[in-house]
Design a protein around this motif. Structure first.
Motif, PDB file in Angstrom:
ATOM      1  N   ALA A 137      21.251   9.979  -7.624  1.00 52.58           N
ATOM      2  CA  ALA A 137      20.104   9.273  -7.049  1.00 52.58           C
ATOM      3  C   ALA A 137      19.570  10.011  -5.827  1.00 52.58           C
ATOM      4  O   ALA A 137      18.354  10.093  -5.613  1.00 52.58           O
ATOM      5  N   LEU A 138      20.475  10.541  -5.008  1.00 51.45           N
ATOM      6  CA  LEU A 138      20.051  11.311  -3.830  1.00 51.45           C
ATOM      7  C   LEU A 138      19.254  12.536  -4.253  1.00 51.45           C
ATOM      8  O   LEU A 138      18.203  12.839  -3.672  1.00 51.45           O
ATOM      9  N   ILE A 139      19.744  13.228  -5.280  1.00 52.03           N
ATOM     10  CA  ILE A 139      19.039  14.409  -5.770  1.00 52.03           C
ATOM     11  C   ILE A 139      17.658  14.024  -6.295  1.00 52.03           C
ATOM     12  O   ILE A 139      16.648  14.673  -5.982  1.00 52.03           O
ATOM     13  N   ALA A 140      17.599  12.974  -7.086  1.00 50.87           N
ATOM     14  CA  ALA A 140      16.321  12.562  -7.678  1.00 50.87           C
ATOM     15  C   ALA A 140      15.296  12.198  -6.610  1.00 50.87           C
ATOM     16  O   ALA A 140      14.103  12.483  -6.754  1.00 50.87           O
ATOM     17  N   GLY A 141      15.765  11.586  -5.526  1.00 47.56           N
ATOM     18  CA  GLY A 141      14.828  11.124  -4.514  1.00 47.56           C
ATOM     19  C   GLY A 141      14.537  12.085  -3.391  1.00 47.56           C
ATOM     20  O   GLY A 141      13.489  11.965  -2.740  1.00 47.56           O
ATOM     21  N   HIS A 142      15.439  13.050  -3.155  1.00 53.68           N
ATOM     22  CA  HIS A 142      15.303  13.838  -1.931  1.00 53.68           C
ATOM     23  C   HIS A 142      15.527  15.339  -2.074  1.00 53.68           C
ATOM     24  O   HIS A 142      15.417  16.065  -1.078  1.00 53.68           O
ATOM     25  N   ALA A 143      15.845  15.841  -3.271  1.00 55.16           N
ATOM     26  CA  ALA A 143      16.240  17.246  -3.392  1.00 55.16           C
ATOM     27  C   ALA A 143      15.186  18.208  -2.862  1.00 55.16           C
ATOM     28  O   ALA A 143      15.519  19.245  -2.278  1.00 55.16           O
ATOM     29  N   ALA A 144      13.925  17.895  -3.057  1.00 52.33           N
ATOM     30  CA  ALA A 144      12.873  18.807  -2.606  1.00 52.33           C
ATOM     31  C   ALA A 144      12.894  18.991  -1.099  1.00 52.33           C
ATOM     32  O   ALA A 144      12.415  20.012  -0.586  1.00 52.33           O
ATOM     33  N   GLY A 145      13.478  18.030  -0.379  1.00 53.90           N
ATOM     34  CA  GLY A 145      13.538  18.125   1.068  1.00 53.90           C
ATOM     35  C   GLY A 145      14.878  18.569   1.611  1.00 53.90           C
ATOM     36  O   GLY A 145      15.060  18.640   2.835  1.00 53.90           O
TER      37      GLY A 145
END
Length: 261
Positions: free
Chosen positions: A188-196
């Protein structure tokens, strides 16, 4: 990584293993090392032919259990005195990622005072490397129940405060090992924030060994982060004797060779 070797031999060992970039914890015993110490460190990197892409800020006596001093009001000057050396190394090497360990709670110091001190020192650190296109990295840690930053949300809260001070060059260091051990929903962390994400580090769990020694889907998580927009580096930070440190990579290297025209 490679901690069974003397520190100044590690860049050459990384190069021999096929890597062209390295990162280091603070490689000196004090926040303001002498010129000879700094020169020897820089020479070990240049002679190995690798790039320095990551460096921890001064974090106190790690061997004695300290995990950062930047949240300590009594050690704030000590932390800030190290920033000139950090910036100087960055200027000479092109290093752009700088990991900042927050520090443990102090007896007799209010948590609010430590939190305020941390934001001020993180903003100062961000300022020290901003002109060099540097990014301050903040990560959760596991294995230390008292450590204030144990989840991505803990880090995001601090990062937002630093952003509010006017410094934008601070981001999450997503160490998948620490996050998973602390119970984070990593997909979930990757899906929501990986770009940052500011950076990614890998180790398997349980045991903090090489990928494949535990149960974490590290390859999948890395692929998912890249697919979700992460464009930074992925580094290895696990425990293994040097002789066996990189055997798990051989199938991936072989596959990459087969794909080359």
């Amino acid at each position: 990584m490679l901690t069974d070797l003397p520190l100044l031999q590690r860049p050459a060992a990384a190069a021999e293993a096929g890597f062209d970039a390295v990162e280091f914890w603070w490689p000196f015993d004090s926040p303001v090392p002498g010129d000879r110490e700094v020169d020897a460190f820089l020479r070990s990197i240049s002679e190995a032919g690798v790039r320095l892409t990551g460096l921890n800020f001064y974090a106190g006596n790690m061997a004695a259990g300290e995990r950062g001093v930047l949240s300590s009001p009594t050690r704030s000057a000590e932390f800030r005195s190290s920033l000139e050396t950090t910036a100087g190394i960055a200027r000479l090497t092109g290093c752009r990622g700088f990991n900042a360990l927050y520090g443990l709670p102090e007896d007799g110091t209010a948590a609010s005072a430590q939190a305020g001190c941390a934001v001020e020192n993180l903003a100062a650190a961000a300022g020290a490397v901003a002109g060099l296109d540097g990014t301050v990295l903040l990560e959760p840690l596991s294995g230390l129940p008292a450590y204030p930053l144990r989840t991505a949300a803990d880090c995001f809260g601090v990062i937002e405060q630093v952003h509010g001070s006017g410094r934008q060059n601070i981001a999450l260091l997503a160490d998948f090992y620490h996050l998973a051990v602390n119970g984070e929903d990593v997909p979930a962390l990757i899906a929501g924030h990986a770009a940052g994400f500011g950076h990614i580090q890998l180790a398997d769990a349980p045991g903090r060994g090489a990928p494949g020694t535990g149960t974490l889907p590290l390859v999948q998580w890395t692929e998912d982060a890249l697919a979700a927009g992460y464009t930074g580096l992925v580094s290895l930070e696990y425990q293994s004797p040097s002789a066996d440190a990189f055997g798990w990579l051989e199938p991936y290297r072989a596959a990459a060779s087969e794909r080359r025209p």
